[in-house]
Design a protein around this motif. Structure first.
Motif, PDB file in Angstrom:
ATOM      1  N   SER A  52       0.836  -1.189   0.000  1.00 45.27           N
ATOM      2  CA  SER A  52       0.000   0.000   0.000  1.00 45.27           C
ATOM      3  C   SER A  52       0.878   1.248   0.000  1.00 45.27           C
ATOM      4  O   SER A  52       2.064   1.193   0.314  1.00 45.27           O
ATOM      5  N   ASP A  53       0.278   2.383  -0.342  1.00 46.35           N
ATOM      6  CA  ASP A  53       1.035   3.636  -0.329  1.00 46.35           C
ATOM      7  C   ASP A  53       1.597   3.932   1.049  1.00 46.35           C
ATOM      8  O   ASP A  53       2.740   4.385   1.189  1.00 46.35           O
ATOM      9  N   MET A 154       4.860   7.378  -9.010  1.00 46.30           N
ATOM     10  CA  MET A 154       4.710   8.699  -9.608  1.00 46.30           C
ATOM     11  C   MET A 154       4.637   8.598 -11.130  1.00 46.30           C
ATOM     12  O   MET A 154       3.811   9.248 -11.775  1.00 46.30           O
ATOM     13  N   ALA A 155       5.515   7.763 -11.710  1.00 49.86           N
ATOM     14  CA  ALA A 155       5.513   7.597 -13.162  1.00 49.86           C
ATOM     15  C   ALA A 155       4.236   6.908 -13.631  1.00 49.86           C
ATOM     16  O   ALA A 155       3.656   7.274 -14.653  1.00 49.86           O
ATOM     17  N   ARG A 156       3.770   5.907 -12.865  1.00 47.72           N
ATOM     18  CA  ARG A 156       2.551   5.189 -13.242  1.00 47.72           C
ATOM     19  C   ARG A 156       1.326   6.104 -13.212  1.00 47.72           C
ATOM     20  O   ARG A 156       0.435   5.987 -14.057  1.00 47.72           O
ATOM     21  N   ALA A 157       1.283   7.002 -12.247  1.00 47.11           N
ATOM     22  CA  ALA A 157       0.131   7.895 -12.128  1.00 47.11           C
ATOM     23  C   ALA A 157      -0.057   8.761 -13.371  1.00 47.11           C
ATOM     24  O   ALA A 157      -1.160   9.245 -13.634  1.00 47.11           O
ATOM     25  N   GLU A 158       1.025   8.945 -14.135  1.00 48.38           N
ATOM     26  CA  GLU A 158       0.946   9.770 -15.337  1.00 48.38           C
ATOM     27  C   GLU A 158       0.340   9.034 -16.531  1.00 48.38           C
ATOM     28  O   GLU A 158       0.060   9.648 -17.556  1.00 48.38           O
ATOM     29  N   THR A 177      11.441   3.687 -15.910  1.00 48.21           N
ATOM     30  CA  THR A 177      11.565   3.716 -14.456  1.00 48.21           C
ATOM     31  C   THR A 177      11.343   2.339 -13.853  1.00 48.21           C
ATOM     32  O   THR A 177      12.036   1.921 -12.921  1.00 48.21           O
ATOM     33  N   THR A 178      10.384   1.616 -14.398  1.00 50.84           N
ATOM     34  CA  THR A 178       9.997   0.324 -13.847  1.00 50.84           C
ATOM     35  C   THR A 178      10.914  -0.817 -14.255  1.00 50.84           C
ATOM     36  O   THR A 178      11.187  -1.719 -13.460  1.00 50.84           O
ATOM     37  N   MET A 179      11.441  -0.775 -15.491  1.00 53.77           N
ATOM     38  CA  MET A 179      12.060  -1.965 -16.062  1.00 53.77           C
ATOM     39  C   MET A 179      13.525  -1.836 -16.464  1.00 53.77           C
ATOM     40  O   MET A 179      14.225  -2.849 -16.583  1.00 53.77           O
ATOM     41  N   ALA A 180      14.003  -0.622 -16.690  1.00 49.87           N
ATOM     42  CA  ALA A 180      15.320  -0.472 -17.317  1.00 49.87           C
ATOM     43  C   ALA A 180      16.455  -1.068 -16.502  1.00 49.87           C
ATOM     44  O   ALA A 180      17.446  -1.536 -17.061  1.00 49.87           O
ATOM     45  N   HIS A 181      16.342  -1.045 -15.172  1.00 53.59           N
ATOM     46  CA  HIS A 181      17.450  -1.488 -14.322  1.00 53.59           C
ATOM     47  C   HIS A 181      17.260  -2.907 -13.781  1.00 53.59           C
ATOM     48  O   HIS A 181      18.035  -3.334 -12.923  1.00 53.59           O
ATOM     49  N   ARG A 182      16.283  -3.619 -14.286  1.00 53.15           N
ATOM     50  CA  ARG A 182      16.074  -4.975 -13.778  1.00 53.15           C
ATOM     51  C   ARG A 182      17.180  -5.906 -14.247  1.00 53.15           C
ATOM     52  O   ARG A 182      17.699  -5.768 -15.360  1.00 53.15           O
ATOM     53  N   ARG A 183      17.507  -6.883 -13.392  1.00 52.35           N
ATOM     54  CA  ARG A 183      18.622  -7.785 -13.676  1.00 52.35           C
ATOM     55  C   ARG A 183      18.226  -8.973 -14.530  1.00 52.35           C
ATOM     56  O   ARG A 183      19.088  -9.677 -15.055  1.00 52.35           O
TER      57      ARG A 183
END
Length: 286
Positions: A52-53, A154-158, A177-183
């Protein structure tokens, strides 16, 4: 979506986690096994339910009660300037010195940035990676993870409940933001309604460093369950090579044809990496 060449084998797939218009996490039912592309992949456990938030904000507010309240925090450097007023190293030191003895943040931030490449890389690092640095306390690791969760929300809210095709730059910002740094590679699908507004954002599978399984039947089944009229497929390349591989192209065409049979449009397939992204639509592959 593998860049390697291996024998294919199929496995039953686990439930998936999703974010719907309400922003709450939900579980999608498990589906029948489908065909993997260029690799043997064991099904991974389902992602944990989204916090949750208030749970995400807890580590941020708890920082105020840390055992190292540092008087020279210099928050005015940020409050009196813009978001870009501080370098990555200064901003990271500002965040971490709350958890460290006086003077302990400066040397540590330099080592973290050397290891992970940027402030974004540090915040996106896995807890096990951050634990390679004994000077980083668990509270600081939790704080950094909370920072990442806030950035993603914050990015998703947009993009939630907005016309995706009219807000393309915000969609790309959210996905990076969500995926670029995933391993490891992750397959995500954005399901759209008849007005091309996003009705669900689901991670269908996670794979290995160079492969994630794709099940066309499962994608079609989920789209029908959500009454989606169109969708956008997304996966990341931890290798940082964001150009599509031949197996990516072949798999995308298989999914497109399967969706077309039930009247659902595949608007695009995006590949996300730290260095950039590619769009099948813009490359003329869709």
């Amino acid at each position: 979506m593998s860049n390697g060449s291996r024998h294919s084998e199929s496995f039953d797939t686990p439930p998936t986690a999703s974010v719907t218009r309400s922003g709450a996490a939900s579980a999608a039912p498990a589906s029948d096994a489908g065909t993997t592309h260029a690799g043997i992949v064991l099904a991974s456990p389902p992602p944990a339910a989204e916090l949750s938030d208030s749970a995400v904000l807890a580590p941020l507010t708890a920082a105020a009660s840390t055992s190292h309240p540092a008087p020279p925090l210099r928050w005015h450097e940020l409050l009196d300037g813009t978001e870009d007023a501080l370098s990555d190293q200064r901003l990271l030191a500002l965040l971490l010195q709350v958890f460290l003895p006086p003077g302990g943040a400066s040397a540590l931030t330099g080592r973290l940035l050397d290891r992970f490449g940027s402030l974004a890389g540090v915040i996106a690092a896995e807890p096990c990676q951050l634990r390679d640095f004994p000077a980083v306390p668990e509270a600081a690791i939790g704080f950094l993870k909370a920072m990442r969760a806030v950035a993603v929300r914050m990015a998703r809210a947009e993009v939630v409940e907005r016309r995706v095709l009219d807000n393309w730059d915000r969609v790309i910002a959210y996905l990076r933001t969500t995926m670029a740094h995933r391993r490891v590679e992750q397959l995500r699908v954005l399901f759209l309604d008849r007005a091309n507004a996003m009705i669900a954002d689901e991670v269908l599978h996670e794979g290995t460093i160079d492969h994630t399984p794709v099940y066309p039947r499962e994608i079609v089944k989920r789209a029908l369950t959500l009454d989606a009229s169109a969708l956008i497929m997304v996966h990341n390349h931890p290798s940082n090579q964001y150009r599509p591989s031949p197996s990516d192209v072949a798999m995308t065409e298989t999914v497109r044809q399967a969706l077309e049979l039930v009247g659902i449009v595949l608007h695009d397939h995006l590949i996300i990496a730290r260095r950039g992204h590619s769009s099948f639509r813009r490359l003329g592959l869709l």
